[in-house]
Design a protein around this motif. Sequence first.
Motif, PDB file in Angstrom:
ATOM      1  N   ALA A 125       1.111   6.879  -6.776  1.00  0.00           N
ATOM      2  CA  ALA A 125       0.152   7.956  -6.995  1.00  0.00           C
ATOM      3  C   ALA A 125       0.826   9.319  -6.855  1.00  0.00           C
ATOM      4  N   HIS A 181      -6.876  13.204  -3.072  1.00  0.00           N
ATOM      5  CA  HIS A 181      -7.626  11.958  -3.238  1.00  0.00           C
ATOM      6  C   HIS A 181      -8.701  12.035  -4.315  1.00  0.00           C
ATOM      7  N   ALA A 237       2.030   1.674  -3.554  1.00  0.00           N
ATOM      8  CA  ALA A 237       0.957   2.180  -4.403  1.00  0.00           C
ATOM      9  C   ALA A 237       0.742   3.680  -4.181  1.00  0.00           C
ATOM     10  N   THR A 238       0.822   4.106  -2.933  1.00  0.00           N
ATOM     11  CA  THR A 238       0.639   5.525  -2.614  1.00  0.00           C
ATOM     12  C   THR A 238       1.775   6.360  -3.182  1.00  0.00           C
ATOM     13  N   ASP A 245      -8.893   5.301  -2.155  1.00  0.00           N
ATOM     14  CA  ASP A 245      -8.951   4.088  -1.331  1.00  0.00           C
ATOM     15  C   ASP A 245      -8.176   4.263  -0.022  1.00  0.00           C
ATOM     16  N   ILE A 246      -7.081   5.011  -0.059  1.00  0.00           N
ATOM     17  CA  ILE A 246      -6.289   5.221   1.163  1.00  0.00           C
ATOM     18  C   ILE A 246      -7.081   6.031   2.184  1.00  0.00           C
ATOM     19  N   HIS A 304      -9.308   3.814   3.966  1.00  0.00           N
ATOM     20  CA  HIS A 304      -8.658   2.618   4.504  1.00  0.00           C
ATOM     21  C   HIS A 304      -9.223   2.298   5.889  1.00  0.00           C
ATOM     22  N   GLU A 351       0.830  -1.209   0.000  1.00  0.00           N
ATOM     23  CA  GLU A 351       0.000   0.000   0.000  1.00  0.00           C
ATOM     24  C   GLU A 351       0.862   1.256   0.000  1.00  0.00           C
ATOM     25  N   GLU A 354      -6.683   7.343 -12.480  1.00  0.00           N
ATOM     26  CA  GLU A 354      -5.467   8.001 -12.005  1.00  0.00           C
ATOM     27  C   GLU A 354      -5.184   9.217 -12.872  1.00  0.00           C
ATOM     28  N   SER A 372      -7.010  10.527  -7.764  1.00  0.00           N
ATOM     29  CA  SER A 372      -6.390   9.206  -7.819  1.00  0.00           C
ATOM     30  C   SER A 372      -7.258   8.191  -7.095  1.00  0.00           C
ATOM     31  N   ARG A 373      -7.638   7.130  -7.803  1.00  0.00           N
ATOM     32  CA  ARG A 373      -8.422   6.089  -7.153  1.00  0.00           C
ATOM     33  C   ARG A 373      -7.612   5.430  -6.041  1.00  0.00           C
ATOM     34  N   THR A 374      -6.292   5.364  -6.216  1.00  0.00           N
ATOM     35  CA  THR A 374      -5.421   4.819  -5.171  1.00  0.00           C
ATOM     36  C   THR A 374      -5.549   5.635  -3.892  1.00  0.00           C
TER      37      THR A 374
END
Length: 268
Positions: free
Chosen positions: A33, A54, A29-30, A62-63, A66, A26, A244, A57-59
Amino acid sequence: MLGEVDVAKYRQDGVLFPLPALGSSEVEATLGALARLEALPEPARKSALTTKSHLLSRTLWDIVHHPAIVDAASAVIGPDLLVWGAGFFKKPAGSPDFVSWHQDATYWGLEPPDVVTAWVALSPSTIESGCLRVVPSSQRWPVLPHRETYADHNLLSRGQEIAVDVGDKPVIDVVLATGQMSLHHVLLAHSSEPNRARHDRIGFAIRYIGGHVRQTKAARDTATLVRGRNALNTFDLEQAPSGEVDPDDLARHAAIVAGVPHLPKPAA
């Protein structure tokens, strides 16, 4: 979820750390992004990195949703939870950049101050690399007067700093390993020193607010609902990004940023 002892400590000190947040995949992934946002041309790049990242970015979407992060924020804010802002704070290795002593609540216009920042470490945040520093229990102070210095290398937009001396107060260094996070109250006095380490210090700060919080400096504002309800309809709800750094998301983000009160964006 945080236990009663954890919540009591947060209420006492205005800060709680270290808390688990992200796993290694994770974190990667962040950081991916972040790299995509850093590749944007100006003027979109600056606001993309610091203001409601946020929404691009879909990433990152999601964070901010979380479970580990939302559970912790909800434990100290309540069952109705929104994200008012999210952005990156990066100090390159050897950077002279710093943040003066300040309180986030000074400019944000959020009332009541049931606002907590989850500061997620994407690299080691140590004393050497210029970690967050806080005056414990200073969230019990009123909003103090601030002066605007526009000092070189101050990461705050106006170089704003508390206009009274806090140098004689006890200070806690908020040291975090990669993937850990801290929580701190919107009224807590905090700062950070330059990065004297050989690695970048990178954090992703998420600003969570309760569903009963209102924006007092504008007729309307926007936020992302992450848990519970927007029962009081105090904010216009934001929509998830389609991917993204999608062009439509960039246009929507620019419109939101232009319509929200342009307050100084505190860093740490």
